[in-house]
Design an enzyme around this catalytic site. Structure first.
Site, PDB file in Angstrom:
ATOM      1  N   ASP A   4      10.198 -87.860  -7.323  1.00 34.03           N
ATOM      2  CA  ASP A   4       9.429 -89.107  -7.325  1.00 34.03           C
ATOM      3  C   ASP A   4       8.813 -89.280  -8.707  1.00 34.03           C
ATOM      4  O   ASP A   4       7.780 -88.692  -9.021  1.00 34.03           O
ATOM      5  CB  ASP A   4       8.354 -89.059  -6.246  1.00 34.03           C
ATOM      6  N   ALA A   5       9.478 -90.062  -9.553  1.00 34.97           N
ATOM      7  CA  ALA A   5       9.046 -90.242 -10.940  1.00 34.97           C
ATOM      8  C   ALA A   5       8.827 -91.704 -11.298  1.00 34.97           C
ATOM      9  O   ALA A   5       8.135 -92.005 -12.265  1.00 34.97           O
ATOM     10  CB  ALA A   5      10.075 -89.630 -11.891  1.00 34.97           C
ATOM     11  N   LYS A   6       9.444 -92.613 -10.546  1.00 32.73           N
ATOM     12  CA  LYS A   6       9.296 -94.061 -10.754  1.00 32.73           C
ATOM     13  C   LYS A   6       9.507 -94.447 -12.212  1.00 32.73           C
ATOM     14  O   LYS A   6       8.740 -95.216 -12.786  1.00 32.73           O
ATOM     15  CB  LYS A   6       7.943 -94.545 -10.238  1.00 32.73           C
ATOM     16  N   ARG A   7      10.563 -93.930 -12.799  1.00 33.70           N
ATOM     17  CA  ARG A   7      10.849 -94.206 -14.205  1.00 33.70           C
ATOM     18  C   ARG A   7      11.326 -95.646 -14.389  1.00 33.70           C
ATOM     19  O   ARG A   7      11.966 -96.225 -13.509  1.00 33.70           O
ATOM     20  CB  ARG A   7      11.917 -93.249 -14.728  1.00 33.70           C
ATOM     21  N   THR A  44      13.306 -91.700  -8.000  1.00 30.89           N
ATOM     22  CA  THR A  44      12.788 -93.053  -7.845  1.00 30.89           C
ATOM     23  C   THR A  44      12.721 -93.736  -9.206  1.00 30.89           C
ATOM     24  O   THR A  44      12.383 -93.114 -10.217  1.00 30.89           O
ATOM     25  CB  THR A  44      11.398 -93.052  -7.193  1.00 30.89           C
TER      26      THR A  44
END
Length: 273
Positions: free
Chosen positions: A95-98, A122
């Protein structure tokens, strides 16, 4: 084996749509970890949670910020490596939402899939196709795109009308039609918005959803499962973090985490029956 194949197998083998988010906050750890260096404590805590719950989940989801804030990136590597060694049938979602321009996105993709060896990551789709392609180019890995998030401020932008439909629906349609050429895209759809989830499910067919917002954020399990499940009763990766991880701050923390995870899995399975 691809991420999607691994996920489908885990749904069946563990009879579970539950994902446990690994958000290690050392200030909430039981006292037995207080004498350890933070990186050591983070891995030891994660290991205990994983060992106690591996037969109850379809995925684990480490949140990168909780590791980097503690200078514990090595612990993140250890955590993912431990899952892959001991429980290789369970996929790992970073879960990094890059979200960045293409050249930087290539490095973020390499970080997720090569350095950390995550099965999926993510991604924030706000920058468009060229920020997503470096991730989807890893055809055996999953790219999970923010669509309708679980937080209270989600509507500020995601509900804005674009071409006569809400922006979150525009993201879902664009993912379906233009970003999913390798069939390795998924969407983040919060448990706190079951009506919107049902609308997205109608738009994208069987594309899997990562569903945060169960547990501490208060998402209704029954409403969410009925809104988002696919025809076969699967299609969802339902994530809970704090409610599971910090069910107890005593020496029984791992057993308490298992009890909460078992209860959540049962609630989900009743709802999808």
């Amino acid at each position: 084996m691809s991420f999607i194949e691994k996920l489908k197998n885990a749904w069946v083998s563990n009879n579970s749509l539950l994902c446990i988010g690994l958000d290690p906050d050392t200030e909430k750890f039981p006292d037995l970890f207080k004498t350890m260096a933070k990186p050591e404590a983070v891995f030891a805590f994660n290991k205990a949670i994983i060992d106690a719950t591996h037969d109850l989940v379809c995925a684990y989801k480490p949140q990168i910020a909780y590791f980097s804030a503690e200078a514990a990136e090595t612990s993140l590597e250890q955590t993912i490596a431990y899952i892959k060694t001991q429980y290789p049938h369970i996929p790992v979602i970073l879960d990094a939402k890059r979200g960045d321009i293409g050249s930087t996105a290539q490095k973020y993709a390499a970080e997720a899939f090569e350095r950390y060896q995550a099965d999926a990551v993510t991604v924030n789709p706000y920058l468009g196709l060229d920020s997503i392609t470096p991730f989807t180019a890893y055809r055996e890995r999953g790219t999970i795109l923010l669509c309708r998030t679980s937080n209270s401020g989600a509507a500020d932008l995601q509900d804005l009308s674009v071409d006569g439909i809400p922006l979150y629906q525009k993201v879902a349609i664009t993912a379906r039609d233009h970003w999913n050429s390798h069939n390795n895209c998924l969407l983040v759809v919060g448990a706190t918005w079951p009506e919107q989830m049902a609308a997205i499910r109608q738009l994208v067919g069987d594309m899997p959803f990562l569903v945060p917002g169960v547990g501490a954020q208060g998402g209704d399990v029954n409403a969410m499962v009925k809104a988002g499940k696919t025809a076969d009763g699967n299609g969802l990766i339902i994530s809970s973090s704090r409610a599971v991880l910090y069910a107890s701050n005593g020496d029984d923390f791992a057993q308490a985490a298992r009890a909460v995870a078992l209860s959540l899995r049962q609630q989900i399975n009743v709802a999808r029956a």
